[in-house]
Design a protein around this motif. Structure first.
Motif, PDB file in Angstrom:
ATOM      1  N   PHE A 233     -14.394  -8.848   5.058  1.00 50.26           N
ATOM      2  CA  PHE A 233     -13.775  -7.743   5.299  1.00 50.26           C
ATOM      3  C   PHE A 233     -12.674  -7.190   4.470  1.00 50.26           C
ATOM      4  N   GLY A 234     -12.995  -7.444   3.156  1.00 46.67           N
ATOM      5  CA  GLY A 234     -11.984  -7.019   2.078  1.00 46.67           C
ATOM      6  C   GLY A 234     -12.515  -5.610   1.531  1.00 46.67           C
ATOM      7  N   SER A 235     -11.587  -5.036   0.910  1.00 47.35           N
ATOM      8  CA  SER A 235     -11.778  -3.771   0.143  1.00 47.35           C
ATOM      9  C   SER A 235     -11.333  -3.836  -1.264  1.00 47.35           C
ATOM     10  N   ALA A 236     -11.977  -2.877  -1.826  1.00 47.26           N
ATOM     11  CA  ALA A 236     -11.600  -2.538  -3.229  1.00 47.26           C
ATOM     12  C   ALA A 236     -11.573  -0.869  -3.249  1.00 47.26           C
ATOM     13  N   LEU A 237     -10.641  -0.666  -3.968  1.00 44.11           N
ATOM     14  CA  LEU A 237     -10.173   1.009  -4.247  1.00 44.11           C
ATOM     15  C   LEU A 237     -10.097   1.028  -5.641  1.00 44.11           C
ATOM     16  N   LEU A 238     -10.983   1.932  -6.315  1.00 44.04           N
ATOM     17  CA  LEU A 238     -11.230   2.080  -7.827  1.00 44.04           C
ATOM     18  C   LEU A 238     -11.107   3.380  -8.014  1.00 44.04           C
ATOM     19  N   LYS A 239     -10.622   3.844  -9.463  1.00 51.29           N
ATOM     20  CA  LYS A 239     -10.556   5.203 -10.086  1.00 51.29           C
ATOM     21  C   LYS A 239     -11.636   4.950 -11.090  1.00 51.29           C
TER      22      LYS A 239
ATOM     23  N   THR B 145     -13.359  10.068  -9.955  1.00 51.51           N
ATOM     24  CA  THR B 145     -13.845  10.029  -8.867  1.00 51.51           C
ATOM     25  C   THR B 145     -13.230   8.559  -8.348  1.00 51.51           C
ATOM     26  N   ALA B 146     -12.592   8.575  -6.923  1.00 52.99           N
ATOM     27  CA  ALA B 146     -12.031   7.589  -6.461  1.00 52.99           C
ATOM     28  C   ALA B 146     -12.984   6.766  -5.586  1.00 52.99           C
ATOM     29  N   VAL B 147     -13.412   5.501  -5.781  1.00 53.51           N
ATOM     30  CA  VAL B 147     -14.459   4.854  -4.798  1.00 53.51           C
ATOM     31  C   VAL B 147     -13.654   3.662  -4.213  1.00 53.51           C
ATOM     32  N   ALA B 148     -14.169   3.695  -2.942  1.00 54.72           N
ATOM     33  CA  ALA B 148     -13.667   2.582  -2.262  1.00 54.72           C
ATOM     34  C   ALA B 148     -15.014   1.795  -1.663  1.00 54.72           C
TER      35      ALA B 148
ATOM     36  N   ASP C  54      -4.304  14.141  -3.743  1.00 58.69           N
ATOM     37  CA  ASP C  54      -4.674  14.638  -4.861  1.00 58.69           C
ATOM     38  C   ASP C  54      -4.886  16.073  -4.571  1.00 58.69           C
ATOM     39  N   ALA C  55      -4.678  17.025  -5.722  1.00 61.30           N
ATOM     40  CA  ALA C  55      -4.531  18.315  -5.446  1.00 61.30           C
ATOM     41  C   ALA C  55      -6.086  18.832  -5.112  1.00 61.30           C
ATOM     42  N   LEU C  56      -6.975  18.309  -5.512  1.00 59.63           N
ATOM     43  CA  LEU C  56      -8.331  19.064  -5.264  1.00 59.63           C
ATOM     44  C   LEU C  56      -8.582  19.097  -3.721  1.00 59.63           C
TER      45      LEU C  56
ATOM     46  N   THR D 223       0.766  -1.142  -0.114  1.00 61.05           N
ATOM     47  CA  THR D 223       0.071  -0.059  -0.219  1.00 61.05           C
ATOM     48  C   THR D 223       0.862   1.184   0.050  1.00 61.05           C
ATOM     49  N   PHE D 224       1.798   1.185   0.802  1.00 59.24           N
ATOM     50  CA  PHE D 224       2.742   2.548   0.869  1.00 59.24           C
ATOM     51  C   PHE D 224       3.607   2.555  -0.375  1.00 59.24           C
ATOM     52  N   ARG D 225       3.642   1.419  -1.112  1.00 58.90           N
ATOM     53  CA  ARG D 225       4.394   1.815  -2.306  1.00 58.90           C
ATOM     54  C   ARG D 225       3.647   1.921  -3.712  1.00 58.90           C
ATOM     55  N   CYS D 226       2.302   1.844  -3.566  1.00 58.51           N
ATOM     56  CA  CYS D 226       1.602   1.864  -4.687  1.00 58.51           C
ATOM     57  C   CYS D 226       1.245   3.431  -5.030  1.00 58.51           C
ATOM     58  N   SER D 227       1.934   3.915  -5.900  1.00 54.31           N
ATOM     59  CA  SER D 227       1.719   5.300  -6.335  1.00 54.31           C
ATOM     60  C   SER D 227       0.293   5.823  -6.693  1.00 54.31           C
ATOM     61  N   GLN D 228      -0.731   4.844  -7.434  1.00 56.83           N
ATOM     62  CA  GLN D 228      -1.658   5.297  -7.595  1.00 56.83           C
ATOM     63  C   GLN D 228      -2.633   5.325  -6.549  1.00 56.83           C
ATOM     64  N   VAL D 229      -2.444   4.544  -5.323  1.00 57.72           N
ATOM     65  CA  VAL D 229      -3.276   4.830  -4.314  1.00 57.72           C
ATOM     66  C   VAL D 229      -2.649   6.091  -3.377  1.00 57.72           C
ATOM     67  N   ILE D 230      -1.644   6.350  -3.498  1.00 60.33           N
ATOM     68  CA  ILE D 230      -0.980   7.460  -2.785  1.00 60.33           C
ATOM     69  C   ILE D 230      -1.330   8.913  -3.722  1.00 60.33           C
TER      70      ILE D 230
END
Length: 138
Positions: free
Chosen positions: A127-133, A70-73, A42-44, A30-37
């Protein structure tokens, strides 16, 4: 033990000491995932908000991003989903979406789930998750 040098917003260097054995592989990824970071930084600068839970036991969050997407979790709080469940989400149900179709990228894996989609499916374990753009189609 490892030593990490961090630079804060005021550009003052500080040193953090942590026990590497305490950091799990998932956290390191997670810490290394540039898209998640990038979503986090995000500048907005708009805070993520929960929106209507479309299925019992699951929570949806959205965050508008500066590029118009839009990011969706999606977070599972359902311990009874066995080996997992497929969650279908309609693009039109996501707040901030300006079109009924969108391209969808899984930010954990970088996989393109599809383009010009009216809905998309993600598989979640208990208890899982998804993070989408989600980017509106032109």
């Amino acid at each position: 033990m490892c030593v990490c040098v961090c630079v804060c917003a005021r550009v003052c260097a500080r040193v953090c000491v942590c026990l590497c054995a305490d950091v799990c592989i998932t956290s390191l990824c997670t810490f290394r995932c540039s898209q998640v970071i990038a979503v986090n930084q995000d500048a907005l600068g708009v805070q993520g908000k929960a929106f209507q839970s479309l299925s019992p036991g699951y929570t949806w969050w959205y965050r508008p991003l500066s590029d118009g997407s839009t990011a969706v979790a999606i977070v599972s709080q359902d311990p009874h989903s066995g080996s997992g469940v497929d969650i279908v989400t309609a693009v039109a149900d996501i707040p901030n979406m300006t079109t009924a179709t969108a391209s969808v990228v899984d930010l954990w894996t970088g996989a393109l789930l599809g383009e010009a989609l009216t809905s998309f499916t993600v598989s979640l374990s208990p208890f899982g998750s998804a993070l989408l753009k989600v980017h509106p189609s032109a």
